[in-house]
Structure formats: structure tokens, C-alpha cells
Write an enzyme that holds these catalytic residues in place. Structure first.
Site, short mmCIF file in Angstrom:
data_model
loop_
_atom_site.label_atom_id
_atom_site.label_comp_id
_atom_site.label_asym_id
_atom_site.label_seq_id
_atom_site.Cartn_x
_atom_site.Cartn_y
_atom_site.Cartn_z
N GLN A 1 -44.41 -27.74 10.66
CA GLN A 1 -43.09 -27.27 11.08
C GLN A 1 -42.17 -26.97 9.91
O GLN A 1 -40.96 -26.86 10.09
CB GLN A 1 -42.42 -28.31 12.00
N ASP B 1 -18.60 -26.86 13.92
CA ASP B 1 -19.44 -27.53 14.91
C ASP B 1 -19.07 -29.01 15.03
O ASP B 1 -17.93 -29.38 14.78
CB ASP B 1 -20.92 -27.36 14.50
N ASP C 1 -32.79 -32.28 3.65
CA ASP C 1 -32.96 -30.83 3.64
C ASP C 1 -31.65 -30.07 3.55
O ASP C 1 -31.65 -28.83 3.51
CB ASP C 1 -33.71 -30.38 4.90
N HIS D 1 -25.80 -31.70 17.04
CA HIS D 1 -25.78 -30.25 17.20
C HIS D 1 -25.47 -29.52 15.90
O HIS D 1 -26.17 -28.58 15.50
CB HIS D 1 -24.76 -29.89 18.27
N SER E 1 -26.87 -21.45 20.93
CA SER E 1 -26.42 -22.17 19.74
C SER E 1 -27.46 -22.09 18.63
O SER E 1 -27.13 -22.07 17.44
CB SER E 1 -26.18 -23.65 20.06
#
Length: 420
Positions: A115, A145, A154, A182, A360
Site C-alpha cells: 500500500q 480540516d 509520513d 479525517h 473528501s
């Protein structure tokens, strides 16, 4: 469906579209409300003395100068102000995150196998063998956000600004804590740098992150906090003489004048605004704000499903109007481009990773792409980059999903904007 937005505007919408906020009924009746419970309002007046008195009496949350000021008050105070003919007062609408569920479809404490470049990243790069991304240097992506985990392996190298607009009367610098997830997920899709090769990659890993917390831990927030953050990003772009892409993976079916004016202000200062189309599809006319605004790029969500030779527009993705199909002109309420938005793997606020869906998730793919293209063409304007996104989408027509078809359609807009 997406988490419901709490609409608290002075304009009464149809009851079927309203989710009562803070005990206020759909018709504005306060009889069942806790009269001491406070909510956000916008106060304005042509009478500067009256306006000054109101500021002193109720306090100022944000001062928007010619547009008035916002403050918190209870129902009795609101009713009393409505009777003052020298003042105009309206409730400030709330906006919420544009994901299909408040919980991730899957969560991982550590990097999941295979991934490092999720399907959406491979798709937007148009490279199924992709193992690493690049680009975006010199461009700032402002993620408005729920905040961002700025210590995530990361993301830690990308964070340039971290600010909270939800606390009170001033911007809190150095604070952008994300307790919902989110915002961290959105930021990862846009610019995660792979964590020295052991993590996930976003579209533009060399871009700088401006993490602006405008939503609370429940994923909702007031339009005045969002509007203030938009204006701040624009002012920062000017004062720092830098390129800025704003990503707003949030929305409401109710338009806010504060956000509309802020978007126009930022666009006028050379900032490119990318926003989620909304998760109220597949119905026509369901694009949420700010995505519905002409000066914002509304992004629809694609699924990792190939039909008719193209990716498919997700049913949950909001649609524009079939009456404007084929004109290749962006009007209010139109989808502009599409990007991956279903089952998207990215960074999570816990320091791990998760998979979630929604427009989103589509929006930051385009924000990252805009940053990557802009970094490679640093002398051009934000409008040139916007046109470039449209041209890229034009070359990858979407032919699958309700409302999708040849040309500019109301489901996918111009099409899927890809790197190549």
C-alpha cells in the site's frame, strides 16, 4: 451517507433538508431549546455606534469588518437582537466532513502490505507499477480540516504551518491536533512522503503542508472559522510570495456568505481552491458548498471499478445538473473534475493508516496534482493550473456511473484529471 451538517441559517430551507442544530427546530422555534445553550451568529449594522455596542456587549469571535462580526449567544439574546432594527443578525451555518462514514472502513497500526502507493495514487499517475511519487516542491497545500497529526512519520517532513482557528478570538499557532482522523487522512493523500521509504506516498510528496484546523473533533465546524482560515491562507500567500492550493474536504448544502466572500477573496489573490463535491449523490443539484462555488474546483469521487473502459463515478458522489451537460463551462453547482474517492488508503491520526471513502478523499488527489503541476511550471498563474486540470480531465472521459457520459457531464465533470 455523509455525516449530516447542522444548518443554522437565517434562511429556512425545506424541513426535509434540515437537521436541527442545538435544539432549534426546523422552523426556527426556540421553545424546546435550552435557552442558555450558545450558538454562533453573524451581527452587522450600518450604524457603527450600534455595532460597537454589540461588540462590547457580546464579545467578538471573528471580526469580518464590512461583513460584520461573529459571536456566541443564547436563544434569548438572539431573539432580542432580532428586534433591534439597527442590527442584522443571522445564525452561522455549520459545515462537516465529506466522508461516507464517521468510522474508517479499515484501520492499520502499521503500514499495510503493498500500500505504499494506493490504487488512487497509481490511478492519478496512470501507472499501475508505481512504487514512489515525486514533485510539489515550492507549493503549499493548505488543508482546512479537523487538523493533522503533524508527527506522523509520513507527514512530519512536510509540515510548514500548523494553526487552529476553532479556539477563540485569535489564531493559535503551533496547534492543529487531529482527534478525528479525517484531516490527517486528507493530508496524506495530497502529500505524504513515504516516511523515508517505509510509509505511504501522496500525490505531491515534496509540497509543504499548511495544516489549518477549522473543524472540531466531531468533524463539524462553523463557517466563520473556515472563512477566516481561507482569508488567512490567501494573506499568507501574498505576504510570503508563495503558491498556495487550498483543499476543503468539507461541505454543507447551505451557502455561507462568509465562505463565498472568502473564496472569492483568495481566488483574487492567486490561490487555487479545491473542494469536495459532496456525498449526496446520485441526485442532481446536490453539489455542496464551497464546492458549488464558481471559484472552487468541485471534485467528484471515482471507484476502483472499470466499466465501459473507464473508472466509475460512485453513487454517493454528488451530481450537478444535466441541463448544463456538454458546455465545458463551470457554473455554480457544477462538478469540474473527478478523482479516486472510494476505499482510499492513507495516513491516520493515530500514527497508523486507514481506508475511508467520500468526495473528501477525491479532493486531495486533485490538490496534490495541482501542486505537482504548478511546481513544474512555477511561473504560471492559478487560473492556468486550473485550465490545465480541466484539459487533463478532458483527455480521460468517464463513461460509467449514474449521469456519466461522453463530454462534460453532470456526474464526472470534464473527466478524470490525471498526471499523464
Amino acid at each position: 451517507m455523509k455525516r449530516s451538517a447542522k444548518f443554522v441559517t437565517s434562511v429556512m430551507l425545506a424541513a426535509t433538508l434540515l437537521v436541527p442544530a442545538m435544539g432549534v427546530s426546523a422552523n426556527g422555534d426556540f421553545s424546546t431549546q435550552n435557552t442558555n445553550e450558545k450558538f454562533r451568529v453573524l451581527v452587522d449594522s450600518a450604524n457603527q455606534k450600534e455595532l460597537k455596542n454589540a461588540k462590547e456587549r457580546y464579545g467578538v469571535h471573528w471580526d469580518f469588518q464590512a461583513e460584520g462580526f461573529t459571536t456566541n449567544m443564547n436563544a434569548k439574546q438572539f431573539e432580542a437582537l432580532q428586534k433591534n432594527k439597527n442590527l442584522t443578525v443571522e445564525k452561522v451555518p455549520e459545515f462537516s466532513i465529506e466522508e461516507t462514514s464517521s468510522k474508517p472502513e479499515a484501520a492499520y497500526a502499521a503500514m499495510a502490505a503493498s500500500q505504499s502507493t494506493p490504487w488512487g495514487i497509481k490511478a492519478i499517475y496512470n501507472d499501475s507499477a508505481l512504487t514512489k511519487t515525486s514533485g510539489g516542491a515550492g507549493v503549499n497545500i493548505a488543508v482546512l480540516d479537523t487538523g493533522v497529526n503533524k508527527t506522523h512519520a509520513d507527514l512530519v517532513n512536510n509540515v510548514e504551518q500548523c494553526k487552529d482557528f476553532t479556539i477563540g478570538t485569535s489564531i493559535v499557532n503551533g496547534s492543529c491536533v487531529d482527534r478525528q482522523g479525517h484531516g490527517t487522512h486528507v493530508a496524506g493523500t495530497a502529500l505524504a512522503d513515504g516516511g523515508s521509504g517505509s510509509g505511504v506516498y501522496g500525490v505531491a510528496p515534496a509540497a509543504d503542508l499548511w495544516a489549518y484546523k477549522v473543524l472540531g473533533d466531531d468533524g463539524s465546524g462553523y463557517s466563520d472559522d473556515i472563512a477566516n482560515a481561507i482569508r488567512h491562507a490567501a494573506d499568507q500567500a501574498t505576504s510570503l510570495n508563495t503558491k498556495v492550493v487550498i483543499n476543503m474536504s468539507l461541505g454543507s448544502s447551505a451557502e455561507s456568505s462568509l465562505i463565498t466572500n472568502a473564496v472569492n477573496y483568495a481566488y483574487g489573490k492567486g490561490v487555487l481552491i479545491i473542494a469536495a463535491a459532496g456525498n449526496s449523490g446520485p441526485y442532481q443539484g446536490s453539489i455542496g458548498y464551497p464546492g458549488a462555488l464558481q471559484n472552487a474546483v468541485a471534485v467528484a469521487a471515482l471507484e476502483n471499478v472499470i466499466q465501459n473502459g473507464t473508472y466509475r463515478v460512485a453513487d454517493f458522489s454528488s451530481r450537478g445538473y444535466s441541463s448544463t451537460d456538454g458546455d465545458y463551462v463551470i457554473q455554480k453547482g457544477d462538478v469540474e473534475v473527478s478523482a479516486p474517492g472510494a476505499a482510499i488508503y492513507s495516513t491516520w491520526y493515530t500514527g497508523g493508516y486507514s481506508t475511508i471513502s467520500g468526495t473528501s478523499m477525491a479532493s486531495p488527489h486533485i490538490a496534490g496534482l495541482a501542486a505537482k503541476v504548478w511546481a513544474a511550471n512555477p511561473t504560471v498563474s492559478h487560473t492556468t493550473i486550473r485550465n490545465d486540470l480541466q484539459n487533463r480531465a478532458y483527455n480521460y472521459d468517464i463513461l460509467s456511473g449514474s449521469g456519466a457520459g461522453y463530454g462534460d457531464d453532470y456526474a464526472s465533470g470534464f473527466g478524470f484529471a490525471r498526471l499523464r
